[in-house]
Design an enzyme around this catalytic site. Structure first.
Site, short mmCIF file in Angstrom:
data_model
loop_
_atom_site.label_atom_id
_atom_site.label_comp_id
_atom_site.label_asym_id
_atom_site.label_seq_id
_atom_site.Cartn_x
_atom_site.Cartn_y
_atom_site.Cartn_z
N HIS A 17 24.76 -1.23 46.31
CA HIS A 17 24.63 -2.57 46.89
C HIS A 17 24.63 -2.47 48.42
O HIS A 17 23.82 -3.09 49.10
CB HIS A 17 25.83 -3.46 46.51
CG HIS A 17 25.92 -3.83 45.06
ND1 HIS A 17 27.08 -3.69 44.33
CD2 HIS A 17 25.01 -4.37 44.21
CE1 HIS A 17 26.88 -4.14 43.10
NE2 HIS A 17 25.64 -4.54 42.99
N LYS A 41 31.77 -15.27 32.38
CA LYS A 41 31.74 -13.80 32.33
C LYS A 41 33.10 -13.24 32.72
O LYS A 41 33.65 -13.64 33.75
CB LYS A 41 30.66 -13.31 33.30
CG LYS A 41 30.22 -11.89 33.09
CD LYS A 41 28.97 -11.63 33.90
CE LYS A 41 28.78 -10.17 34.22
NZ LYS A 41 27.61 -9.95 35.09
N ARG A 90 16.35 -0.28 40.84
CA ARG A 90 16.78 1.09 40.61
C ARG A 90 15.76 1.89 39.83
O ARG A 90 15.47 3.03 40.12
CB ARG A 90 18.11 1.10 39.83
CG ARG A 90 19.28 0.68 40.67
CD ARG A 90 20.46 0.38 39.83
NE ARG A 90 20.19 -0.76 38.99
CZ ARG A 90 21.12 -1.53 38.44
NH1 ARG A 90 22.39 -1.25 38.65
NH2 ARG A 90 20.81 -2.56 37.69
N SER A 127 27.78 -1.49 38.77
CA SER A 127 29.21 -1.81 38.80
C SER A 127 29.87 -1.59 37.44
O SER A 127 30.99 -1.08 37.35
CB SER A 127 29.42 -3.26 39.22
OG SER A 127 28.88 -3.48 40.48
#
Ligand code: PNS
Length: 233
Positions: A17, A41, A90, A127
């Protein structure tokens, strides 16, 4: 002034990030890093903690601002005079989902999305993987900033320590009164394939009440038009 938003959960911020934020800061007048407030979440760090960590690790960039938002990203953009989103890509696997969001955001509010290829050093990094590895005692140094590493260690140690902080993991409150070994076991039960490694009697006890067969049905299945072994909805 060219302002761009870099949105995400950042639970926690990783070096991947940070690489995108830093490179975006070199291209735009202002980069607003916006942490999504998602109450549905389960997260390891609170939004306040995530914002605080982001502030610390981006402090050296004068044109990076940290904010939070809930609801639609396009609304956040409209309220803050932002016309573009920046995202790190990515791998090809990211592309399909990211492209859908980009096209939807454009369709809703003409908000553009700029994709930046991730530094190959971090192309495997996310993460959730960092948390999983750290949770099992793996080494995540070099993958997250040092201050995040320290916070991660503290938070995971808190989770496994018997006492009230166990509640943070989403464990039942009773976990705080259990021994460290039991709390650890409960952690495993909650986070991973539940029940499967337990004895049938223990499995029945651990199964949430809703999933348990109703006593009435077991006593007289025919009376409810249910065949043997059928559970109440
Ligand atoms: O780090 P994440 O969890 O992958 O980030 C996802 C995020 C926050 C960028 C995305 O879920 C988002 O933009 N959410 C806000 C709600 C929204 O605008 N949804 C419609 C997207 S087209």
């Amino acid at each position: 002034m060219q302002r761009v938003v870099c949105p995400g959960s950042f639970d926690p911020v990783t070096n991947g990030h940070l690489d995108i934020i830093a490179r975006a800061a070199g291209l735009y007048d202002e980069v607003v890093v916006a942490v999504l407030i998602n109450v549905t979440k389960h997260s390891l760090f609170t939004v306040d903690e995530r914002v605080e960590m982001l502030r610390e690790v981006t402090a050296r960039y004068g044109n990076v601002k940290i904010d939070r938002f809930h609801g639609l990203l396009v609304d956040f953009c409209a309220n803050n005079g932002i016309s573009a989103v920046i995202k790190g890509l990515r791998a090809v696997s990211d592309f399909e989902y990211e492209m859908q969001m980009a096209q939807m955001n454009y369709r809703m509010a003409k908000v553009e999305t700029m994709f930046m290829t991730t530094n190959p050093l971090y192309s495997f990094l996310r993460s959730s993987l960092v948390k999983e590895i750290a949770r099992y005692g793996g080494d995540v140094s070099g993958l997250v900033p040092d201050i995040v590493l320290a916070r991660l260690r503290d938070r995971l140690a808190e989770e496994l320590r018997p006492g009230p902080p166990a509640v943070k993991l989403g464990l039942p409150r009773t976990a705080g009164r259990l021994s460290a070994r039991s709390a650890k076991l409960l952690t495993r039960v909650h986070c991973h394939a539940p029940y499967t490694h337990q004895s049938p009697a223990r499995r029945a006890r651990l199964r949430p009440a809703r999933a348990r067969p109703s006593g009435r049905l077991r006593a007289d299945p025919a009376a409810h038009g249910a065949g043997p072994g059928r559970h109440a909805p």
